[in-house]
Design a protein around this motif. Structure first.
Motif, mmCIF file in Angstrom:
data_model
loop_
_atom_site.group_PDB
_atom_site.id
_atom_site.type_symbol
_atom_site.label_atom_id
_atom_site.label_comp_id
_atom_site.label_asym_id
_atom_site.label_seq_id
_atom_site.Cartn_x
_atom_site.Cartn_y
_atom_site.Cartn_z
ATOM 1 N N UNK A 122 67.356 29.078 33.382
ATOM 2 C CA UNK A 122 67.482 28.239 34.581
ATOM 3 C C UNK A 122 67.134 29.034 35.831
ATOM 4 N N UNK A 123 67.631 30.261 35.922
ATOM 5 C CA UNK A 123 67.325 31.107 37.094
ATOM 6 C C UNK A 123 65.838 31.425 37.160
ATOM 7 N N UNK A 127 78.648 33.675 20.086
ATOM 8 C CA UNK A 127 77.398 32.898 19.993
ATOM 9 C C UNK A 127 77.302 31.915 21.158
ATOM 10 N N UNK A 128 78.372 31.268 21.484
ATOM 11 C CA UNK A 128 78.391 30.345 22.618
ATOM 12 C C UNK A 128 78.114 31.076 23.935
ATOM 13 N N UNK A 173 74.932 30.452 26.428
ATOM 14 C CA UNK A 173 75.132 30.142 27.852
ATOM 15 C C UNK A 173 74.408 31.136 28.749
ATOM 16 N N UNK A 174 74.463 32.404 28.386
ATOM 17 C CA UNK A 174 73.770 33.427 29.180
ATOM 18 C C UNK A 174 72.260 33.163 29.133
ATOM 19 N N UNK A 175 71.736 32.838 27.943
ATOM 20 C CA UNK A 175 70.297 32.523 27.838
ATOM 21 C C UNK A 175 69.941 31.296 28.682
ATOM 22 N N UNK A 176 70.786 30.289 28.657
ATOM 23 C CA UNK A 176 70.560 29.088 29.467
ATOM 24 C C UNK A 176 70.557 29.417 30.961
#
Length: 172
Positions: free
Chosen positions: A29-30, A17-18, A22-25
Motif C-alpha cells: 500500500x505504501x 503468518x497474519x 499485514x506487513x506485506x499489505x
C-alpha cells in the motif's frame, strides 16, 4: 490424539503468518501510494502546461474572431461607400445628360443617398421635361419637385422659372 495435533497449526504460527501478511499489505500500500503521488506530481506540470495552452488557444481564437468581425465591418463600410459613390456618379451623369439649352442648374447638393438640384428654366414645361428625363435615367430614385416658381421680366419679354428637385433612393 497425535493425529489431531498434526491437523491443527499452532496459534503462534498463525499469528506470525497474519503479521507477515499485514506487513506485506502495508508495504505494498505504501509503495503504491508513493508511485501514485510520484506519477501525479510528474503529470501536474503537464496538466498545468496543457491548461495554459488551452487558455492561449482560446484567447487566440477570440482575437481571430474579433479580427474577422472587424474585417466584415470594414467590408460592409466599403460596400456602402462604393454604392453611394456609384449612386452619386449615376446621379451626376443623369443630371448632365438631361441638361437642355433652356434649363440651367445653379446648384446640386448631396446628403448621403439623397441629393437636391436647384436651377432655372425658361418655361415650366422645361422643368417637367427635365423631371421626366431624370426619372428615366435614374429608375432607382424617387424624384420630387420640391419647389417651382416663375417670374417674368418685362424688359426682355421672357419668363424664367426657378425649381428645386429632391431625389432619394427608393427603398426595397
Amino acid at each position: 490424539m497425535t493425529d489431531l495435533d498434526l491437523l491443527h497449526t499452532p496459534l503462534a504460527k498463525l499469528q506470525r503468518l497474519r503479521i507477515i501478511v499485514n506487513i506485506c499489505f502495508v508495504v505494498v500500500t505504501c509503495l503504491g501510494s508513493y508511485f501514485v503521488v510520484e506519477r501525479s506530481s510528474a503529470y501536474r506540470n503537464l496538466i498545468i502546461e496543457l491548461k495554459q495552452q488551452h487558455a492561449l488557444a482560446g484567447s487566440e481564437q477570440r482575437l481571430r474572431g474579433q479580427h474577422i468581425e472587424e474585417a466584415h465591418r470594414v467590408l460592409r463600410q466599403q460596400a456602402i461607400l462604393h454604392r453611394r459613390q456609384q449612386q452619386l456618379i449615376q446621379s451626376l451623369r443623369a443630371i448632365g445628360l438631361s441638361r437642355t439649352p433652356t434649363t440651367y442648374y445653379t446648384e446640386a447638393r448631396t446628403d448621403g443617398d439623397n441629393w437636391r438640384l436647384y436651377g432655372s428654366a425658361r418655361e415650366q414645361s422645361d422643368v417637367i421635361l427635365l423631371m421626366s428625363q431624370l426619372r428615366r435615367l435614374l429608375p432607382d430614385s424617387v424624384l420630387t419637385l420640391q419647389h417651382i416658381s416663375g417670374s417674368a421680366t418685362e424688359a426682355s419679354g421672357s419668363a424664367a422659372v426657378s425649381f428645386e428637385i429632391f431625389a432619394r433612393q427608393a427603398t426595397g
